[in-house]
Write an enzyme that holds these catalytic residues in place. Structure first.
Site, PDB file in Angstrom:
ATOM      1  N   ALA A 201      15.855  43.750  10.146  1.00  0.00           N
ATOM      2  CA  ALA A 201      16.027  42.938   8.950  1.00  0.00           C
ATOM      3  C   ALA A 201      17.358  43.337   8.318  1.00  0.00           C
ATOM      4  O   ALA A 201      17.844  44.453   8.535  1.00  0.00           O
ATOM      5  CB  ALA A 201      14.880  43.198   7.987  1.00  0.00           C
TER       6      ALA A 201
ATOM      7  N   GLY B 212      12.865  44.895  12.372  1.00  0.00           N
ATOM      8  CA  GLY B 212      12.485  43.486  12.436  1.00  0.00           C
ATOM      9  C   GLY B 212      12.839  42.848  13.771  1.00  0.00           C
ATOM     10  O   GLY B 212      12.210  41.865  14.179  1.00  0.00           O
TER      11      GLY B 212
ATOM     12  N   GLU C 203      10.053  43.653  15.951  1.00  0.00           N
ATOM     13  CA  GLU C 203       8.895  42.884  15.468  1.00  0.00           C
ATOM     14  C   GLU C 203       9.018  41.408  15.829  1.00  0.00           C
ATOM     15  O   GLU C 203       8.017  40.760  16.158  1.00  0.00           O
ATOM     16  CB  GLU C 203       8.768  43.079  13.952  1.00  0.00           C
ATOM     17  CG  GLU C 203       8.396  44.518  13.601  1.00  0.00           C
ATOM     18  CD  GLU C 203       8.501  44.833  12.121  1.00  0.00           C
ATOM     19  OE1 GLU C 203       9.602  44.659  11.549  1.00  0.00           O
ATOM     20  OE2 GLU C 203       7.494  45.242  11.517  1.00  0.00           O
TER      21      GLU C 203
ATOM     22  N   GLU D 250      12.386  52.017  10.475  1.00  0.00           N
ATOM     23  CA  GLU D 250      12.284  51.783   9.030  1.00  0.00           C
ATOM     24  C   GLU D 250      12.121  53.077   8.241  1.00  0.00           C
ATOM     25  O   GLU D 250      12.623  53.202   7.130  1.00  0.00           O
ATOM     26  CB  GLU D 250      11.103  50.836   8.728  1.00  0.00           C
ATOM     27  CG  GLU D 250      11.345  49.381   9.102  1.00  0.00           C
ATOM     28  CD  GLU D 250      10.940  49.034  10.529  1.00  0.00           C
ATOM     29  OE1 GLU D 250      10.735  49.958  11.357  1.00  0.00           O
ATOM     30  OE2 GLU D 250      10.827  47.828  10.819  1.00  0.00           O
TER      31      GLU D 250
HETATM   32  N1  CO8 Z   1      21.226  45.021   8.492  1.00  0.00           N
HETATM   33  C1  CO8 Z   1      22.469  44.683   8.051  1.00  0.00           C
HETATM   34  N2  CO8 Z   1      23.592  44.945   8.756  1.00  0.00           N
HETATM   35  C2  CO8 Z   1      23.465  45.578   9.944  1.00  0.00           C
HETATM   36  C3  CO8 Z   1      22.211  45.961  10.453  1.00  0.00           C
HETATM   37  C4  CO8 Z   1      21.046  45.646   9.674  1.00  0.00           C
HETATM   38  N3  CO8 Z   1      19.823  45.925  10.111  1.00  0.00           N
HETATM   39  N4  CO8 Z   1      22.402  46.585  11.633  1.00  0.00           N
HETATM   40  C5  CO8 Z   1      23.722  46.589  11.852  1.00  0.00           C
HETATM   41  N5  CO8 Z   1      24.368  45.972  10.832  1.00  0.00           N
HETATM   42  C6  CO8 Z   1      25.806  45.770  10.676  1.00  0.00           C
HETATM   43  C7  CO8 Z   1      26.525  47.071  10.302  1.00  0.00           C
HETATM   44  O1  CO8 Z   1      26.420  47.291   8.934  1.00  0.00           O
HETATM   45  C8  CO8 Z   1      27.938  46.766  10.750  1.00  0.00           C
HETATM   46  O2  CO8 Z   1      28.547  45.917   9.788  1.00  0.00           O
HETATM   47  P1  CO8 Z   1      30.046  46.297   9.235  1.00  0.00           P
HETATM   48  O3  CO8 Z   1      30.911  46.145  10.443  1.00  0.00           O
HETATM   49  O4  CO8 Z   1      30.287  45.245   8.203  1.00  0.00           O
HETATM   50  O5  CO8 Z   1      29.962  47.692   8.750  1.00  0.00           O
HETATM   51  C9  CO8 Z   1      27.729  45.924  12.013  1.00  0.00           C
HETATM   52  O6  CO8 Z   1      26.399  45.404  11.922  1.00  0.00           O
HETATM   53  C10 CO8 Z   1      27.845  46.725  13.282  1.00  0.00           C
HETATM   54  O7  CO8 Z   1      26.940  47.827  13.203  1.00  0.00           O
HETATM   55  P2  CO8 Z   1      27.378  49.352  13.506  1.00  0.00           P
HETATM   56  O8  CO8 Z   1      28.821  49.542  13.172  1.00  0.00           O
HETATM   57  O9  CO8 Z   1      26.395  50.230  12.824  1.00  0.00           O
HETATM   58  O10 CO8 Z   1      27.194  49.368  15.081  1.00  0.00           O
HETATM   59  P3  CO8 Z   1      26.868  50.633  15.999  1.00  0.00           P
HETATM   60  O11 CO8 Z   1      27.054  50.175  17.381  1.00  0.00           O
HETATM   61  O12 CO8 Z   1      27.658  51.833  15.537  1.00  0.00           O
HETATM   62  O13 CO8 Z   1      25.320  50.985  15.724  1.00  0.00           O
HETATM   63  C11 CO8 Z   1      22.968  50.448  15.433  1.00  0.00           C
HETATM   64  C12 CO8 Z   1      24.329  50.090  16.130  1.00  0.00           C
HETATM   65  C13 CO8 Z   1      22.474  51.788  15.968  1.00  0.00           C
HETATM   66  C14 CO8 Z   1      21.995  49.340  15.789  1.00  0.00           C
HETATM   67  C15 CO8 Z   1      23.196  50.529  13.920  1.00  0.00           C
HETATM   68  O14 CO8 Z   1      23.874  49.346  13.472  1.00  0.00           O
HETATM   69  C16 CO8 Z   1      21.921  50.647  13.125  1.00  0.00           C
HETATM   70  O15 CO8 Z   1      21.321  51.703  13.080  1.00  0.00           O
HETATM   71  N6  CO8 Z   1      21.474  49.528  12.479  1.00  0.00           N
HETATM   72  C17 CO8 Z   1      20.321  49.534  11.618  1.00  0.00           C
HETATM   73  C18 CO8 Z   1      19.038  49.595  12.423  1.00  0.00           C
HETATM   74  C19 CO8 Z   1      17.842  49.620  11.506  1.00  0.00           C
HETATM   75  O16 CO8 Z   1      17.618  50.550  10.776  1.00  0.00           O
HETATM   76  N7  CO8 Z   1      17.027  48.555  11.554  1.00  0.00           N
HETATM   77  C20 CO8 Z   1      15.849  48.446  10.745  1.00  0.00           C
HETATM   78  C21 CO8 Z   1      16.140  47.659   9.527  1.00  0.00           C
HETATM   79  S1  CO8 Z   1      14.737  47.601   8.404  1.00  0.00           S
HETATM   80  C22 CO8 Z   1      13.731  46.430   9.039  1.00  0.00           C
HETATM   81  O17 CO8 Z   1      14.019  45.845  10.032  1.00  0.00           O
HETATM   82  C23 CO8 Z   1      12.464  46.137   8.287  1.00  0.00           C
HETATM   83  C24 CO8 Z   1      11.725  44.981   8.925  1.00  0.00           C
HETATM   84  C25 CO8 Z   1      10.585  44.556   8.077  1.00  0.00           C
HETATM   85  C26 CO8 Z   1      10.992  43.591   7.026  1.00  0.00           C
HETATM   86  C27 CO8 Z   1       9.857  42.667   6.685  1.00  0.00           C
HETATM   87  C28 CO8 Z   1       9.581  42.717   5.206  1.00  0.00           C
HETATM   88  C29 CO8 Z   1       8.357  41.880   4.853  1.00  0.00           C
END
Ligand code: CO8
Length: 258
Positions: free
Chosen positions: A66, A109, A112, A132
């Site tokens: 998400a 997400g 999911e 998460e």
């Molecule tokens: N949300 C927003 N932006 C994201 C997300 C995300 N989940 N994941 C990556 N991005 C963005 C980064 O911020 C970055 O943007 P910018 O260039 O502007 O800084 C761009 O995508 C590229 O990402 P990275 O530079 O981080 O790329 P890497 O190759 O270094 O890393 C990863 C890749 C490991 C996937 C890393 O991006 C990461 O850890 N992402 C987050 C993963 C995460 O924690 N996901 C869970 C999110 S919470 C969730 O999903 C809850 C679901 C339930 C919701 C339902 C509610 C009812």
């Protein structure tokens, strides 16, 4: 079909493909992506010319979760009031078979969303996880429930409590994933499975999907009863007559969907 901003939609024969298309954010699932995926899937579901729907992302990310930036500053009253990301649940009412074709990250997400599909085909590069907890929240699109049903309590607890990622082979061994294929062949493999499913009788495929899903919702006796009723009901279709006649006549069946 509506003009979409965050997804691409393709039709080839009886298979439709929805491709998540926010590459700069690794396909992070914001409200717009959710609205578009759900609208596209519901619209395709109304079309009897579509026998299977593939949901896929990019080589690097199916979806990295998400959208954290969209959620970060929200209050409880806001997320509760707007039922944040609640519309994803509408995918469970799509009756056309849904196939997730996953390469790269399927986190939070993203994992999911893959589990909301009927089956997951993974590239050998796929990484699944529910991170998460590392953000101070828990899964919110069904992860704690669907992952546990798919892989069992031990592994679900491991993933949900540590936030670690699981590779494609472990995901297949654990029962989360139906097949693992080389990354370069992912879409072709998903298309082959989708085309195969789409060549069957659509109402019968819907019945079959419904029966399998019942295993997650009800008791064994109730599930078996529902299965038997649906099996009997299949005899009211032309496609049952065609399927069995084709077998007897030693020719391929040509299902009409009626
Ligand atoms: N949300 C927003 N932006 C994201 C997300 C995300 N989940 N994941 C990556 N991005 C963005 C980064 O911020 C970055 O943007 P910018 O260039 O502007 O800084 C761009 O995508 C590229 O990402 P990275 O530079 O981080 O790329 P890497 O190759 O270094 O890393 C990863 C890749 C490991 C996937 C890393 O991006 C990461 O850890 N992402 C987050 C993963 C995460 O924690 N996901 C869970 C999110 S919470 C969730 O999903 C809850 C679901 C339930 C919701 C339902 C509610 C009812």
């Amino acid at each position: 079909m509506t003009d979409f901003q965050t997804i691409l939609l393709e039709r080839d024969g009886r298979t439709a493909t929805i491709t998540l298309n926010r590459p700069k954010a690794l396909n992070a699932l914001n409200s717009e992506v959710m609205a578009e995926v759900v609208a596209a899937a519901e619209e395709l579901d109304q079309d009897p010319g579509v026998g299977a729907i593939i949901i896929t992302g990019s080589e690097k990310a199916f979806a990295a979760g998400a959208d954290i930036k969209e959620m970060a500053d929200k209050t409880f009253a806001q997320v509760y009031g707007e039922n944040l990301f609640g519309a994803w649940e509408r995918l469970t009412r799509v009756r056309t078979p849904l196939i997730a074709a996953v390469a790269g990250y399927a986190l939070g997400g993203g994992c999911e969303l893959a589990m909301l599909c009927d089956l997951i085909i993974a590239a050998d590069t796929a990484k699944f996880g529910q991170p998460e907890i590392t953000l101070g929240v828990i899964p919110g699109m069904g992860g704690s429930q669907r992952l546990t049903r798919a892989v069992g309590k031990a592994k679900a607890m491991d993933l949900v409590l540590t936030g670690r990622q699981m590779g494609a082979d472990e995901a297949e061994r654990s029962g989360l994933v139906a097949r693992v294929v080389p990354a370069e062949g992912l879409l072709a493999a998903a298309k082959e499975v989708a085309d195969k499913i789409a060549s069957m009788s659509l109402p019968i495929a819907m019945m079959a999907k419904d029966a399998v899903n019942a295993a997650f919702e009800t008791t064994l006796a109730e599930g078996v009863r529902l299965e038997r009723r649906s099996f009997h009901a299949a005899f009211a279709t032309d496609d049952q007559k065609e399927g069995m006649a084709a077998f007897v006549e030693k020719r391929p069946a040509n299902f009409s969907g009626s």
